[in-house]
Design an enzyme around this catalytic site. Structure first.
Site, PDB file in Angstrom:
ATOM      1  NE  ARG A  90     -40.592   9.412  -3.664  1.00 45.62           N
ATOM      2  CZ  ARG A  90     -40.542  10.441  -2.846  1.00 45.62           C
ATOM      3  NH1 ARG A  90     -41.482  11.372  -2.860  1.00 45.62           N
ATOM      4  NH2 ARG A  90     -39.573  10.588  -1.996  1.00 45.62           N
ATOM      5  N   GLY A  91     -41.882   7.592  -0.604  1.00 47.04           N
ATOM      6  CA  GLY A  91     -41.535   8.317   0.613  1.00 47.04           C
ATOM      7  C   GLY A  91     -42.157   7.551   1.782  1.00 47.04           C
ATOM      8  CB  ALA A  92     -40.689   6.378   4.982  1.00 47.69           C
ATOM      9  NE  ARG A 102     -40.022   1.254  -2.670  1.00 49.99           N
ATOM     10  CZ  ARG A 102     -39.533   2.504  -2.739  1.00 49.99           C
ATOM     11  NH1 ARG A 102     -40.330   3.541  -2.586  1.00 49.99           N
ATOM     12  NH2 ARG A 102     -38.237   2.703  -2.940  1.00 49.99           N
ATOM     13  CD  GLN A 134     -36.412   9.131  -5.992  1.00 45.15           C
ATOM     14  OE1 GLN A 134     -35.345   9.376  -6.531  1.00 45.15           O
ATOM     15  NE2 GLN A 134     -36.735   7.917  -5.593  1.00 45.15           N
ATOM     16  CG  ASP A 172     -36.864   5.323   3.264  1.00 45.68           C
ATOM     17  OD1 ASP A 172     -36.088   6.237   2.920  1.00 45.68           O
ATOM     18  OD2 ASP A 172     -37.966   5.122   2.722  1.00 45.68           O
ATOM     19  CG  ASN A 206     -33.020   9.151   3.307  1.00 46.49           C
ATOM     20  OD1 ASN A 206     -34.242   8.979   3.258  1.00 46.49           O
ATOM     21  ND2 ASN A 206     -32.447  10.214   2.762  1.00 46.49           N
ATOM     22  CE  LYS A 207     -34.472   6.718  -2.962  1.00 49.48           C
ATOM     23  NZ  LYS A 207     -34.803   5.330  -3.394  1.00 49.48           N
TER      24      LYS A 207
HETATM   25  O1  MRU Z   1     -37.528   5.436  -3.040  1.00 50.40           O
HETATM   26  P1  MRU Z   1     -38.248   6.575  -2.385  1.00 50.40           P
HETATM   27  O2  MRU Z   1     -38.483   7.731  -3.294  1.00 50.40           O
HETATM   28  O3  MRU Z   1     -39.516   6.098  -1.689  1.00 50.40           O
HETATM   29  O4  MRU Z   1     -37.262   7.065  -1.233  1.00 50.40           O
HETATM   30  C1  MRU Z   1     -37.666   8.109  -0.407  1.00 50.40           C
HETATM   31  C2  MRU Z   1     -36.659   8.530   0.585  1.00 50.40           C
HETATM   32  O5  MRU Z   1     -35.584   7.983   0.667  1.00 50.40           O
HETATM   33  C3  MRU Z   1     -37.076   9.604   1.549  1.00 50.40           C
HETATM   34  O6  MRU Z   1     -35.988  10.396   1.901  1.00 50.40           O
HETATM   35  C4  MRU Z   1     -37.650   8.957   2.821  1.00 50.40           C
HETATM   36  O7  MRU Z   1     -38.620   8.003   2.493  1.00 50.40           O
HETATM   37  C5  MRU Z   1     -38.242   9.972   3.747  1.00 50.40           C
HETATM   38  S1  MRU Z   1     -39.736  10.675   3.115  1.00 50.40           S
HETATM   39  C6  MRU Z   1     -40.326  11.758   4.291  1.00 50.40           C
END
Ligand code: MRU
Length: 360
Positions: free
Chosen positions: A52-54, A96, A210, A251, A261-262
Site C-alpha cells: 500500500r501507499g501510492a 484501487r 497505518q 495519493d 490523502n488518507k
Molecule cells: O490506504 P493506504 O495505506 O494505501 O493509504 C496511503 C496513504 O494515504 C499515503 O499517505 C499515500 O499513499 C502516500 S505514500 C508515499
C-alpha cells in the site's frame, strides 16, 4: 531486523515478485511471493493493502503486469499475447481507485508494450519473451527511479523543518509506501541524517492504523524519536505547542493543488491552519493528475464496513450498524503551505507553480 525491502523482483521474466505483507506489521514480518502468472494474487495484495501507499502500489502493479503475462511467455500468436496483456492491465487497474500512481505505472507499461509491438510489426516478427523482458525492464526502472525520487524529496523537504521541531504526520508515507525511504518520512530521515533533531508525532490513522503499525515502526527502526497519538488528539498536541510543522504524503494531486490523502488528513490540515502551523505535502511528480482540475473530481475509495466495526478481528460496534468508510479525503490547496516534489518545493500552491515545477 535488517532494513525491510518493500518490493523485490528476483529473476528474469519468469521470475518471482516478493512483497512484505504490511497487514501483519509490526507484529510479524513476512514476505509473500508471487509467480507463475498469478495476477489475481497481486490484485488481492493491492486491494487488501498487503502492499500500500501510492508509489508502492504503482511499482507493485508494474511488476504485477510481468506476473500476469507469465501465462503467455510461450504464446507465438501475437494477438493472444497482447489480449492477455490488455486483460492483465485492465484487471490491475481495478484494484484501487484513488492513488493515481497505479494508473500512471500501468500507462508506462502500456506505452512500452505498444512501442515494442510497433517495432516487431514493422519487421513482421514476434518474440513473446522479448516483449516480456522489455516490460520487466520498465517495471524495474519504475522501481529504481522511485528510490532516487524519494531521496530528492527528503532533501528538499528537510530544509523546511526547523532543528528541534515537533512534526506531525498522518498515515504512512515511508519506505513501506514507496521503493524505500518514503516521501513525508523521507524528509524526517534526511533531516536526521544531516544532524537535525526532530520529534515526530504519528497519528494512529483509524481504521487500519497505518500510523501506529507502520509509521511508528519505521521511525523506531531509524532511531527517530516518535510519539504515537490517537487521531482525535492532534488538536490538543497543537494547542500545547508541540507541533511546528505537519508533513503528509498524497495519493492524487489535481491541477489546482487539491490533494487526496488518507482519511483524516483534511482535518489535520484544518487544525494546522487554525493553529498557524505550516502543512506540507510530500509527493513525487507521478502523484499529480493534471487531467483533473479540482479535488472534487478525485474518485474516493469506499471500503468495507467491517474495517470500522471489526478492526483487527475484534468487534467494536453493534452488528449491522450503518457505516460510512471513505478511505481518503481531499485537502484544499489553500491549506497547503508547500508541496515537496523531487524537483523542489511548490509554494505557494497554485496551478501556475505546479505546472512550472512539473515541466522542470
Ligand atoms: O490506504 P493506504 O495505506 O494505501 O493509504 C496511503 C496513504 O494515504 C499515503 O499517505 C499515500 O499513499 C502516500 S505514500 C508515499
Amino acid at each position: 531486523m535488517s532494513k525491510p525491502e518493500t518490493i523485490h523482483w528476483e529473476g528474469g521474466a519468469d521470475g518471482t515478485l516478493y512483497l512484505i505483507d504490511q497487514t501483519l506489521l509490526p507484529v510479524e514480518y513476512r514476505q509473500l511471493d508471487y509467480s507463475k502468472g498469478c495476477v489475481e494474487k497481486v490484485w488481492e495484495a493491492i486491494h487488501s493493502l498487503r502492499v500500500r501507499g501510492a508509489p508502492a502500489i504503482g511499482i507493485a502493479a508494474a511488476y504485477g503486469v510481468c506476473i500476469g503475462i507469465q501465462t503467455v511467455l510461450d504464446e507465438m500468436d501475437e494477438e493472444k499475447f497482447f489480449a492477455r496483456f490488455d486483460e492483465v492491465t485492465a484487471y490491475l487497474a481495478s484494484s484501487r481507485p484513488t492513488a493515481v500512481n497505479l494508473f500512471w505505472a500501468l500507462d508506462r507499461m502500456k506505452e512500452i508494450a505498444a512501442a515494442v509491438k510497433k517495432l516487431m510489426d514493422a519487421t513482421q516478427t514476434f518474440h513473446p519473451l522479448e516483449v516480456a523482458n522489455r516490460l520487466l525492464m520498465e517495471a524495474r526502472a519504475i522501481h529504481e527511479e522511485d528510490r532516487e525520487i524519494c531521496r530528492a524529496i527528503g532533501k528538499h523537504g528537510a530544509e523546511l523543518l526547523p532543528d528541534g521541531a515537533g512534526v506531525l504526520t498522518h498515515c504512512n508515507a515511508g519506505g513501506l509506501a514507496t521503493a524505500d525511504y518514503g516521501t513525508a518520512l523521507a524528509t524526517f530521515f534526511w533531516a536526521a541524517e544531516h544532524g537535525k533533531k526532530l520529534h515526530i508525532y504519528a497519528d494512529e490513522t483509524r481504521p487500519l492504523l497505518q500510523g501506529a503499525r507502520l509509521t511508528a515502526w519505521e521511525l523506531q527502526q531509524h532511531g527517530i524519536p516518535v510519539t504515537l497519538i490517537c487521531d482525535n488528539m492532534a488538536a490538543q498536541v497543537m494547542r500545547e505547542g508541540k507541533i511546528q510543522a505537519v508533513v503528509v504524503g498524497a495519493d492524487r494531486i489535481t491541477a489546482n493543488g487539491d490533494t487526496a490523502n488518507k482519511i483524516g488528513t483534511y482535518s489535520v490540515a484544518c487544525l494546522a491552519h487554525l493553529h498557524g502551523i505550516p502543512f506540507y505535502v510530500a509527493a513525487p511528480k507521478s502523484t499529480f493528475d493534471l487531467t483533473l482540475s479540482t479535488g472534487d473530481q478525485i474518485p474516493i475509495e469506499q471500503r468495507s464496513a467491517r474495517e470500522v466495526t471489526h478492526g483487527f478481528g475484534k468487534q467494536t460496534a453493534p452488528e449491522d450498524v450503518d457505516v460510512y468508510n471513505p478511505a481518503f479525503d481531499v485537502t484544499p490547496a489553500k491549506y497547503i503551505a508547500g508541496i515537496i516534489t523531487e524537483n523542489g518545493v511548490i509554494s505557494p500552491v497554485t496551478e501556475e507553480n505546479i505546472r512550472a515545477m512539473l515541466e522542470d
